[in-house]
Write a protein that holds these residues in place. Structure first.
Motif, PDB file in Angstrom:
ATOM      1  N   ASN A 137      14.597  -1.606  -8.877  1.00 19.78           N
ATOM      2  CA  ASN A 137      14.687  -2.686  -9.837  1.00 19.78           C
ATOM      3  C   ASN A 137      14.366  -2.097 -11.201  1.00 19.78           C
ATOM      4  OD1 ASN A 137      14.441  -4.977 -11.412  1.00 19.78           O
ATOM      5  ND2 ASN A 137      13.427  -6.173  -9.813  1.00 19.78           N
ATOM      6  N   ARG A 138      15.265  -2.230 -12.158  1.00 18.67           N
ATOM      7  CA  ARG A 138      15.079  -1.585 -13.454  1.00 18.67           C
ATOM      8  C   ARG A 138      14.116  -2.347 -14.370  1.00 18.67           C
ATOM      9  NH1 ARG A 138      18.906   2.504 -14.091  1.00 18.67           N
ATOM     10  NH2 ARG A 138      20.538   2.482 -12.510  1.00 18.67           N
ATOM     11  N   ASN A 139      13.294  -3.184 -13.806  1.00 23.12           N
ATOM     12  CA  ASN A 139      12.283  -3.900 -14.565  1.00 23.12           C
ATOM     13  C   ASN A 139      11.153  -2.927 -14.927  1.00 23.12           C
ATOM     14  OD1 ASN A 139      10.171  -5.516 -15.499  1.00 23.12           O
ATOM     15  ND2 ASN A 139      10.698  -7.202 -14.118  1.00 23.12           N
ATOM     16  N   PRO A 140      10.872  -2.733 -16.234  1.00 21.29           N
ATOM     17  CA  PRO A 140       9.820  -1.786 -16.641  1.00 21.29           C
ATOM     18  C   PRO A 140       8.463  -2.074 -16.023  1.00 21.29           C
ATOM     19  CG  PRO A 140      11.142  -2.474 -18.538  1.00 21.29           C
ATOM     20  CD  PRO A 140      11.541  -3.353 -17.388  1.00 21.29           C
ATOM     21  N   ARG A 141       8.207  -3.333 -15.702  1.00 21.22           N
ATOM     22  CA  ARG A 141       6.912  -3.692 -15.121  1.00 21.22           C
ATOM     23  C   ARG A 141       6.741  -3.136 -13.713  1.00 21.22           C
ATOM     24  NH1 ARG A 141       7.031 -10.093 -16.108  1.00 21.22           N
ATOM     25  NH2 ARG A 141       9.163  -9.662 -15.428  1.00 21.22           N
ATOM     26  N   GLU A 142       7.853  -2.708 -13.100  1.00 22.28           N
ATOM     27  CA  GLU A 142       7.784  -2.157 -11.747  1.00 22.28           C
ATOM     28  C   GLU A 142       7.943  -0.641 -11.736  1.00 22.28           C
ATOM     29  OE1 GLU A 142      10.309  -4.122  -8.959  1.00 22.28           O
ATOM     30  OE2 GLU A 142       9.920  -6.114  -9.783  1.00 22.28           O
ATOM     31  N   ALA A 143       7.785  -0.024 -12.898  1.00 23.26           N
ATOM     32  CA  ALA A 143       7.979   1.428 -13.007  1.00 23.26           C
ATOM     33  C   ALA A 143       7.035   2.201 -12.093  1.00 23.26           C
ATOM     34  CB  ALA A 143       7.789   1.865 -14.466  1.00 23.26           C
ATOM     35  N   ALA A 144       5.773   1.773 -12.034  1.00 28.19           N
ATOM     36  CA  ALA A 144       4.794   2.483 -11.195  1.00 28.19           C
ATOM     37  C   ALA A 144       5.189   2.405  -9.722  1.00 28.19           C
ATOM     38  CB  ALA A 144       3.402   1.897 -11.413  1.00 28.19           C
TER      39      ALA A 144
END
Length: 275
Positions: A137-144
């Motif tokens: 998912n390219r959502n920055p909040r899920e980068a980790a």
């Protein structure tokens, strides 16, 4: 997600009676091979998963067989130059068509990285999940979380493959590589042991066909492109060029690594265009 859309699409000629016959024959055989082997893969995975977890010592060979057989059914030539690296790491390539999946999986056991929406696509989503595709998912909040997924799969010995352009093109150019997905490779301890291998995909249209025949981009629908490819009286081919791998620790940042891989992939395509 950005979609590349430049220029006019190739004009599609009517299939004709013979084209419809080829479509019916090739489509039927390809579906039987693909979904028949999918059933076998799922059965084998019932034993493989509890024994090996993320590692898949058996099922990738089924995927390779399907991809190699698909080119024989379609009648397309596939040539390989160089070899898949033996080192631990990932493969990055330019993105031209849905055929890329077959071209790259036919050579070696690899696991694609795809946007999360692909998992919901009828047919393709099922195949992707069954063959171990990594959905992001390219959502920055899920980068980790995405980094952790990458690390778990890499430590399981998987070679991940993704398309840093973020979209497909007509196959006659290479777009800028987005550095986002390279970030996970710079996390310790991956940075000191990771390698990234650039791969150039070069498609050759059938004799007399529009040079961008195999390209699938912009708002082009999947079904018509698939049907046109299967119905072709003549077929061209694809060259898969494996370049020497790059050691992650030799680069100061993900942007530098992405730029270096992009230049190598583009150089492979430019060399083919000039030959």
């Amino acid at each position: 997600m950005t979609t590349w859309n430049e220029g006019e699409y190739p004009i599609e000629a009517p299939l004709g009676v013979q084209g419809l016959i080829r479509l019916a024959w090739r489509g039927t055989v390809l579906a039987l091979v693909t979904f028949g082997c999918l059933a076998v893969l799922l059965l084998v995975r019932l034993v493989e998963k509890p024994l090996f977890g993320l590692r898949r010592p058996w099922t990738p060979f089924i995927t390779q067989f399907v991809c190699q057989t698909a080119f024989r059914i379609i009648g397309m030539r596939r040539r390989v130059f160089g070899a898949v690296m033996p080192q631990f790491g990932a493969i990055v390539a330019n993105h031209v068509s849905w055929l890329d999946i077959f071209a790259l999986n036919a050579s070696k056991r690899i696991y694609f990285v795809a946007k999360s929406e692909v998992a919901k696509w009828p047919g393709i989503g099922w195949l992707a999940r069954a063959t171990g595709t990594v959905f992001i998912n390219r959502n920055p909040r899920e980068a980790a979380l995405q980094k952790q997924i990458f690390q778990d799969r890499l430590h399981a010995g998987h070679k991940l493959l993704f398309f840093p352009e973020g979209t497909s093109t007509d196959g006659k150019r290479v777009l800028s590589f987005k550095p986002t997905l390279f970030a996970a490779f710079f996390e310790q301890p991956l940075r000191d042991e990771m390698w990234v291998q650039p791969v150039t995909l070069i498609y050759h249209a059938p004799d007399g066909a529009e040079p961008r025949f195999y390209g699938w981009w912009g708002d082009m629908d999947f079904a018509p492109h698939l049907l046109r490819t299967l119905a072709g009286v003549r077929q061209g081919g694809v060259d898969v060029v494996y370049h020497p791998p790059l050691k992650v620790s030799d680069f100061a940042s993900r942007k530098e690594l992405a730029r270096a891989a992009e230049e190598i992939v583009r150089g492979g395509l430019d060399a083919a265009e000039m030959s």
